[in-house]
Design an enzyme around this catalytic site. Structure first.
Site, PDB file in Angstrom:
ATOM      1  N   SER A 184       5.774   8.755  -1.168  1.00  0.00           N
ATOM      2  CA  SER A 184       6.777   8.698  -2.234  1.00  0.00           C
ATOM      3  C   SER A 184       6.741   7.382  -3.005  1.00  0.00           C
ATOM      4  O   SER A 184       7.199   7.334  -4.157  1.00  0.00           O
ATOM      5  CB  SER A 184       8.180   8.932  -1.661  1.00  0.00           C
ATOM      6  OG  SER A 184       8.529   7.919  -0.739  1.00  0.00           O
TER       7      SER A 184
ATOM      8  N   GLU B 138      12.712   2.087   2.660  1.00  0.00           N
ATOM      9  CA  GLU B 138      11.780   2.818   3.497  1.00  0.00           C
ATOM     10  C   GLU B 138      12.252   3.041   4.926  1.00  0.00           C
ATOM     11  O   GLU B 138      11.803   3.984   5.576  1.00  0.00           O
ATOM     12  CB  GLU B 138      10.430   2.080   3.527  1.00  0.00           C
ATOM     13  CG  GLU B 138       9.670   2.158   2.219  1.00  0.00           C
ATOM     14  CD  GLU B 138       9.256   3.570   1.873  1.00  0.00           C
ATOM     15  OE1 GLU B 138       8.489   4.171   2.654  1.00  0.00           O
ATOM     16  OE2 GLU B 138       9.713   4.079   0.831  1.00  0.00           O
TER      17      GLU B 138
ATOM     18  N   PHE C  86       0.859  -1.197   0.000  1.00  0.00           N
ATOM     19  CA  PHE C  86       0.000   0.000   0.000  1.00  0.00           C
ATOM     20  C   PHE C  86       0.884   1.231   0.000  1.00  0.00           C
ATOM     21  O   PHE C  86       1.687   1.450   0.901  1.00  0.00           O
ATOM     22  CB  PHE C  86      -0.915   0.009   1.220  1.00  0.00           C
ATOM     23  CG  PHE C  86      -1.826   1.201   1.275  1.00  0.00           C
ATOM     24  CD1 PHE C  86      -2.892   1.319   0.402  1.00  0.00           C
ATOM     25  CD2 PHE C  86      -1.609   2.226   2.193  1.00  0.00           C
ATOM     26  CE1 PHE C  86      -3.735   2.431   0.433  1.00  0.00           C
ATOM     27  CE2 PHE C  86      -2.443   3.333   2.239  1.00  0.00           C
ATOM     28  CZ  PHE C  86      -3.510   3.431   1.351  1.00  0.00           C
TER      29      PHE C  86
END
Length: 229
Positions: free
Chosen positions: A55, A128, A51
């Site tokens: 960015s 991330e 999901f």
């Protein structure tokens, strides 16, 4: 949009990378592998969905074979992460998006290829997750799409993390985004790319729409001969 590429160019700059914040470190490959092992022990999907809400929408850096508009109930998109590198510095920290508890968030669900889920998740962790210990953490969440419900990987804010900024007034968020920059560029550029891609995907986030307007006004006001009106 009030915020334009021309306005972003007025505040665009690149700062030296200060490295990890004191008290934190960077993850080793073994630690990233441990994170992936833990995720797959919690849920091992036959089909891997991710999901995206920030960015990852405009710069996913992974291959995908399908995408769907999706909603994450119980989560909302929020500039709740304070970062002292990437798009900020220790002297002027940036604010970055994460999913925070409450409300709902419209975004995009990406389906990744069926092979090598371990390797694909490892790539996502490295992209991330910043500091160790992290504040932006991977989590399996339930999402809704027109084609039906899905379980997907998302990156959410850990309220107990040292980088968690909490819920800030939109004016304070805009003031930060209009001024902060790091070795990846400006926070204004991050905001512009995110809101532009959300609009292109027919996703209107009320708070981000207000923030981009406030950032545009601040950049204009701070420019030579600028007029906030």
């Amino acid at each position: 949009m009030a915020l334009t590429a021309e306005l972003v160019s007025r505040v665009e700059r690149v700062e030296p990378d200060p490295g990890p914040e004191p008290g934190t470190s960077e993850h080793t490959d073994a630690q990233f592998d441990e994170l992936v092992d833990q995720l797959l022990s919690e849920y091992r999907p036959e089909t891997l969905w991710v999901f995206a809400y920030g960015s990852l929408i405009w710069n996913p850096e992974f291959a995908h074979v399908e995408q769907r508009l999706a909603t994450a109930p119980g989560w909302h998109r929020s500039f709740c992460l304070k970062l002292t590198r990437w798009r900020g510095t220790p002297d002027l920290p940036a604010l970055m998006l994460a999913l925070d508890r409450g409300g709902s968030c419209n975004g995009i669900a990406y389906r990744l290829p069926d092979e090598d889920h371990f390797g694909q998740l490892g790539q996502l962790m490295r992209r991330e997750i910043d500091a160790n210990p992290p504040t932006n953490v991977p989590c399996w969440i339930n999402i809704r799409t027109r084609e039906g419900p899905l379980r997907a990987l998302a990156f959410v804010a850990a309220p107990g993390g040292r980088a968690y900024a909490g819920r800030l007034p939109l004016e304070q968020v805009a003031d930060t985004l209009a001024r902060a920059a790091g070795h990846w560029g400006s926070s204004a550029q991050y905001l512009f790319r995110t809101v532009s891609m959300l609009e292109e995907s027919s996703i209107r986030d009320r708070n981000l729409w207000r923030i981009q307007d406030l950032v545009a006004r601040q950049i204009i006001a701070s420019s030579p001969g600028g007029d906030p009106a």
